[in-house]
Design a protein around this motif. Sequence first.
Motif, PDB file in Angstrom:
ATOM      1  N   THR A   3       0.830  -1.205   0.000  1.00  0.00           N
ATOM      2  CA  THR A   3       0.000   0.000   0.000  1.00  0.00           C
ATOM      3  C   THR A   3       0.861   1.251   0.000  1.00  0.00           C
ATOM      4  O   THR A   3       0.586   2.219  -0.724  1.00  0.00           O
ATOM      5  N   TYR A   4       1.917   1.247   0.829  1.00  0.00           N
ATOM      6  CA  TYR A   4       2.808   2.407   0.901  1.00  0.00           C
ATOM      7  C   TYR A   4       3.536   2.600  -0.432  1.00  0.00           C
ATOM      8  O   TYR A   4       3.681   3.717  -0.918  1.00  0.00           O
ATOM      9  N   VAL A   5       4.016   1.505  -0.998  1.00  0.00           N
ATOM     10  CA  VAL A   5       4.753   1.572  -2.264  1.00  0.00           C
ATOM     11  C   VAL A   5       3.843   2.058  -3.388  1.00  0.00           C
ATOM     12  O   VAL A   5       4.253   2.863  -4.233  1.00  0.00           O
ATOM     13  N   HIS A   6       2.601   1.584  -3.395  1.00  0.00           N
ATOM     14  CA  HIS A   6       1.654   2.013  -4.433  1.00  0.00           C
ATOM     15  C   HIS A   6       1.439   3.525  -4.383  1.00  0.00           C
ATOM     16  O   HIS A   6       1.378   4.195  -5.425  1.00  0.00           O
ATOM     17  N   THR A 176       3.404 -21.934   3.385  1.00  0.00           N
ATOM     18  CA  THR A 176       4.358 -20.825   3.268  1.00  0.00           C
ATOM     19  C   THR A 176       4.010 -19.753   4.295  1.00  0.00           C
ATOM     20  O   THR A 176       2.928 -19.781   4.899  1.00  0.00           O
ATOM     21  N   ALA A 177       4.919 -18.802   4.474  1.00  0.00           N
ATOM     22  CA  ALA A 177       4.687 -17.725   5.437  1.00  0.00           C
ATOM     23  C   ALA A 177       3.526 -16.836   4.977  1.00  0.00           C
ATOM     24  O   ALA A 177       3.349 -16.582   3.787  1.00  0.00           O
ATOM     25  N   ILE A 178       2.743 -16.372   5.929  1.00  0.00           N
ATOM     26  CA  ILE A 178       1.621 -15.482   5.624  1.00  0.00           C
ATOM     27  C   ILE A 178       2.150 -14.056   5.478  1.00  0.00           C
ATOM     28  O   ILE A 178       2.907 -13.574   6.314  1.00  0.00           O
ATOM     29  N   ASP A 179       1.748 -13.386   4.409  1.00  0.00           N
ATOM     30  CA  ASP A 179       2.198 -12.022   4.136  1.00  0.00           C
ATOM     31  C   ASP A 179       1.400 -11.022   4.980  1.00  0.00           C
ATOM     32  O   ASP A 179       0.170 -11.091   5.035  1.00  0.00           O
ATOM     33  N   GLU A 180       2.103 -10.087   5.629  1.00  0.00           N
ATOM     34  CA  GLU A 180       1.440  -9.101   6.487  1.00  0.00           C
ATOM     35  C   GLU A 180       0.431  -8.265   5.716  1.00  0.00           C
ATOM     36  O   GLU A 180      -0.636  -7.924   6.229  1.00  0.00           O
ATOM     37  N   CYS A 181       0.779  -7.906   4.494  1.00  0.00           N
ATOM     38  CA  CYS A 181      -0.133  -7.086   3.689  1.00  0.00           C
ATOM     39  C   CYS A 181      -1.426  -7.841   3.379  1.00  0.00           C
ATOM     40  O   CYS A 181      -2.503  -7.243   3.347  1.00  0.00           O
ATOM     41  N   ASN A 182      -1.328  -9.136   3.163  1.00  0.00           N
ATOM     42  CA  ASN A 182      -2.530  -9.943   2.915  1.00  0.00           C
ATOM     43  C   ASN A 182      -3.412  -9.998   4.152  1.00  0.00           C
ATOM     44  O   ASN A 182      -4.641  -9.986   4.062  1.00  0.00           O
ATOM     45  N   VAL A 183      -2.765 -10.048   5.320  1.00  0.00           N
ATOM     46  CA  VAL A 183      -3.528 -10.024   6.577  1.00  0.00           C
ATOM     47  C   VAL A 183      -4.265  -8.700   6.700  1.00  0.00           C
ATOM     48  O   VAL A 183      -5.452  -8.655   7.028  1.00  0.00           O
ATOM     49  N   GLY A 184      -3.538  -7.609   6.441  1.00  0.00           N
ATOM     50  CA  GLY A 184      -4.141  -6.287   6.546  1.00  0.00           C
ATOM     51  C   GLY A 184      -5.335  -6.123   5.626  1.00  0.00           C
ATOM     52  O   GLY A 184      -6.376  -5.576   6.009  1.00  0.00           O
TER      53      GLY A 184
END
Length: 222
Positions: A3-6, A176-184
């Motif tokens: 989100t920040y990068v976008h 696999t590891a859960i992505d923080e952005c997907n959680v958000g």
Amino acid sequence: CRTYVHGLKSFFGDYTLSEITPNLINEFKNRRKAKGVKPATIHRQLDIMKRAFNIAIREWEWCKANPVTKVSLERLNNKRDRWLTFEEEESLLQTCPDWLRDLVIFGLNTGLRLGEILSLSWKGVDLFRKVVTVFKSKNNERRTIPLNETVFEMLKAKAKVRSIKNDLVFHTQTHTAIDECNVGRAFRIALKKVKIQDFHFHDLRHTFATRLVQAGKDLYKV
């Protein structure tokens, strides 16, 4: 976070590195403020940009100066006092998918940060002593957290079907590891469905602490 990068790409995407000046960065800041973006968000975006320029300078030699270092950072004064009511908790848990519900319950009952939950390994779980250990917290400290009955039973159930492909307690269906952005993203969708406003995953940590104090626990110990 994406989100920040976008947000950075949407403003700076058509500029070359040499065209990005302190004045242009200040214009970016002013436009973000005009849209009601919080100081902490702008601060994080500028921090990402500063790190990107440092890589461009040191590793790729694409430029010689970092314009972000000449821009004043935002004061992080957006303090919040928000916690989840028990009624909101019930509604939220009912609408969360199973994988997200586990994360929310774990956060509510341990006070751990999202990154600490997602990186929690079975190596750090001691069901005999009913504790979990965070080996590296946000402050680079190791700490041990006691488990109440809710999360103890959750971990007992998970231990019976734990993955042999990695040591993570919480992981995706493909192990696999859960992505923080997907959680958000999933968390925001769940909040919107039950019309809970002005709440973030990190507020689960505040909810945990608030409930302990309301239950009579010493504030200093909390």
